[in-house]
Design an enzyme around this catalytic site. Structure first.
Site, PDB file in Angstrom:
ATOM      1  N   CYS A  12       0.863  -1.184   0.000  1.00 58.21           N
ATOM      2  CA  CYS A  12       0.000   0.000   0.000  1.00 58.21           C
ATOM      3  C   CYS A  12       0.898   1.232   0.000  1.00 58.21           C
ATOM      4  O   CYS A  12       2.067   1.141  -0.383  1.00 58.21           O
ATOM      5  CB  CYS A  12      -0.979  -0.020   1.185  1.00 58.21           C
ATOM      6  SG  CYS A  12      -0.189   0.028   2.807  1.00 58.21           S
ATOM      7  N   ASN A  15       2.239   1.570   4.394  1.00 57.95           N
ATOM      8  CA  ASN A  15       2.546   0.306   5.083  1.00 57.95           C
ATOM      9  C   ASN A  15       2.212   0.383   6.580  1.00 57.95           C
ATOM     10  O   ASN A  15       2.869  -0.248   7.408  1.00 57.95           O
ATOM     11  CB  ASN A  15       4.011  -0.108   4.861  1.00 57.95           C
ATOM     12  CG  ASN A  15       4.323  -1.560   5.232  1.00 57.95           C
ATOM     13  OD1 ASN A  15       5.450  -1.877   5.598  1.00 57.95           O
ATOM     14  ND2 ASN A  15       3.357  -2.441   5.161  1.00 57.95           N
ATOM     15  N   CYS A  17      -1.505   0.827   7.346  1.00 58.60           N
ATOM     16  CA  CYS A  17      -2.950   0.537   7.455  1.00 58.60           C
ATOM     17  C   CYS A  17      -3.316  -0.722   6.666  1.00 58.60           C
ATOM     18  O   CYS A  17      -3.518  -1.794   7.240  1.00 58.60           O
ATOM     19  CB  CYS A  17      -3.792   1.720   6.972  1.00 58.60           C
ATOM     20  SG  CYS A  17      -3.585   3.222   7.954  1.00 58.60           S
ATOM     21  N   ARG A  18      -3.405  -0.614   5.338  1.00 53.85           N
ATOM     22  CA  ARG A  18      -3.960  -1.718   4.545  1.00 53.85           C
ATOM     23  C   ARG A  18      -3.021  -2.901   4.378  1.00 53.85           C
ATOM     24  O   ARG A  18      -3.428  -4.052   4.584  1.00 53.85           O
ATOM     25  CB  ARG A  18      -4.385  -1.190   3.162  1.00 53.85           C
ATOM     26  CG  ARG A  18      -5.557  -0.232   3.223  1.00 53.85           C
ATOM     27  CD  ARG A  18      -5.705   0.546   1.932  1.00 53.85           C
ATOM     28  NE  ARG A  18      -4.596   1.456   1.725  1.00 53.85           N
ATOM     29  CZ  ARG A  18      -4.391   2.193   0.648  1.00 53.85           C
ATOM     30  NH1 ARG A  18      -5.259   2.097  -0.354  1.00 53.85           N
ATOM     31  NH2 ARG A  18      -3.367   3.021   0.564  1.00 53.85           N
ATOM     32  N   SER A  19      -1.765  -2.656   3.954  1.00 62.34           N
ATOM     33  CA  SER A  19      -0.914  -3.821   3.661  1.00 62.34           C
ATOM     34  C   SER A  19      -0.471  -4.593   4.908  1.00 62.34           C
ATOM     35  O   SER A  19      -0.395  -5.825   4.848  1.00 62.34           O
ATOM     36  CB  SER A  19       0.268  -3.447   2.765  1.00 62.34           C
ATOM     37  OG  SER A  19       1.142  -2.537   3.376  1.00 62.34           O
ATOM     38  N   ASP A 129      -8.348   3.608   0.945  1.00 61.02           N
ATOM     39  CA  ASP A 129      -7.409   4.090   1.962  1.00 61.02           C
ATOM     40  C   ASP A 129      -8.204   4.581   3.173  1.00 61.02           C
ATOM     41  O   ASP A 129      -8.962   5.537   3.060  1.00 61.02           O
ATOM     42  CB  ASP A 129      -6.584   5.229   1.350  1.00 61.02           C
ATOM     43  CG  ASP A 129      -5.527   5.760   2.302  1.00 61.02           C
ATOM     44  OD1 ASP A 129      -5.538   5.376   3.490  1.00 61.02           O
ATOM     45  OD2 ASP A 129      -4.695   6.563   1.841  1.00 61.02           O
TER      46      ASP A 129
HETATM   47  P1  4NP Z   1      -1.873   2.820   3.998  1.00 63.52           P
HETATM   48  O1  4NP Z   1      -2.581   4.173   4.540  1.00 63.52           O
HETATM   49  O2  4NP Z   1      -1.306   3.158   2.641  1.00 63.52           O
HETATM   50  O3  4NP Z   1      -3.012   1.844   3.930  1.00 63.52           O
HETATM   51  O4  4NP Z   1      -0.825   2.473   5.024  1.00 63.52           O
HETATM   52  C1  4NP Z   1      -1.940   5.395   4.640  1.00 63.52           C
HETATM   53  C2  4NP Z   1      -1.080   5.629   5.682  1.00 63.52           C
HETATM   54  C3  4NP Z   1      -0.482   6.867   5.804  1.00 63.52           C
HETATM   55  C4  4NP Z   1      -0.752   7.857   4.877  1.00 63.52           C
HETATM   56  C5  4NP Z   1      -1.610   7.612   3.817  1.00 63.52           C
HETATM   57  C6  4NP Z   1      -2.204   6.380   3.705  1.00 63.52           C
HETATM   58  N1  4NP Z   1      -0.141   9.128   5.030  1.00 63.52           N
HETATM   59  O5  4NP Z   1      -0.526  10.062   4.275  1.00 63.52           O
HETATM   60  O6  4NP Z   1       0.719   9.305   5.899  1.00 63.52           O
END
Ligand code: 4NP
Length: 168
Positions: A12, A15, A17-19, A129
């Site tokens: 993702c 790294n 939240c989703r992955s 997201d």
């Molecule tokens: P992820 O979610 O890609 O599922 O880990 C996010 C985590 C952090 C951010 C964006 C999406 N950020 O903007 O910091």
């Protein structure tokens, strides 16, 4: 790196939240199928903003409600070496898939796609997201990832088509 026959990398943006959720959920599916010796699981981000950090506390809490433990995972950034190590590289959304396609060497012979290709019944192609979204976003992420994990496990273990439904 383990000597597992099949190596799976979930990707993702951050790294956190989703992955990591996909890593924790799929690792448990693999473990419960007694396939941990055959299938290795990891995750990373296309951005390096959160390198070394634990998953977002909302992701840890939502996963814990379904008995998945994400607390020991730590974020890392994708590297070019990942294309040598992983047989399946699975992106959470189109934006991250585009980044992976740009990084992917021409001689990569693994499977590079969206994770939800393994869950046609989801009716959507991307895991949204949840970082800036509503409170129930993390439960929705888990629903999608559980459905895709069932399909992915069937595809890897050769037990039929990838059009999985989530476990009841
Ligand atoms: P992820 O979610 O890609 O599922 O880990 C996010 C985590 C952090 C951010 C964006 C999406 N950020 O903007 O910091």
């Amino acid at each position: 790196m383990s000597t597992a026959e099949t190596r799976v990398l979930f990707v993702c943006l951050g790294n956190i939240c989703r992955s990591p959720t996909a890593q924790g959920v799929f690792a448990q599916f693999v473990d419960h199928s007694d396939l941990s010796h055959r299938i290795a699981v990891d995750s990373c981000g296309t951005a390096d903003w959160h390198t070394g950090k634990a998953p977002d506390e909302r992701a840890i809490a939502a996963a814990a409600e379904r008995n998945y433990d994400l607390s020991a995972l730590r974020a890392r950034h994708i590297t070019s070496e990942d294309f040598n190590r992983f047989d399946y590289i699975l992106a959470m959304d189109e934006s991250n898939l585009r980044t992976l396609v740009e990084l992917c060497p021409a001689d990569y012979h693994g499977h590079l796609s969206l994770l939800l290709d393994f869950y046609p019944g989801a009716g959507m192609s991307e895991v949204p997201d949840p970082y800036y979204g509503a409170a129930d976003g993390f439960a929705r992420v888990l629903d999608l990832i559980e459905g895709a994990s069932a399909g992915l496990l069937r595809a890897i273990s050769g037990q039929g088509r990838a059009d999985a439904h989530p476990p009841q």
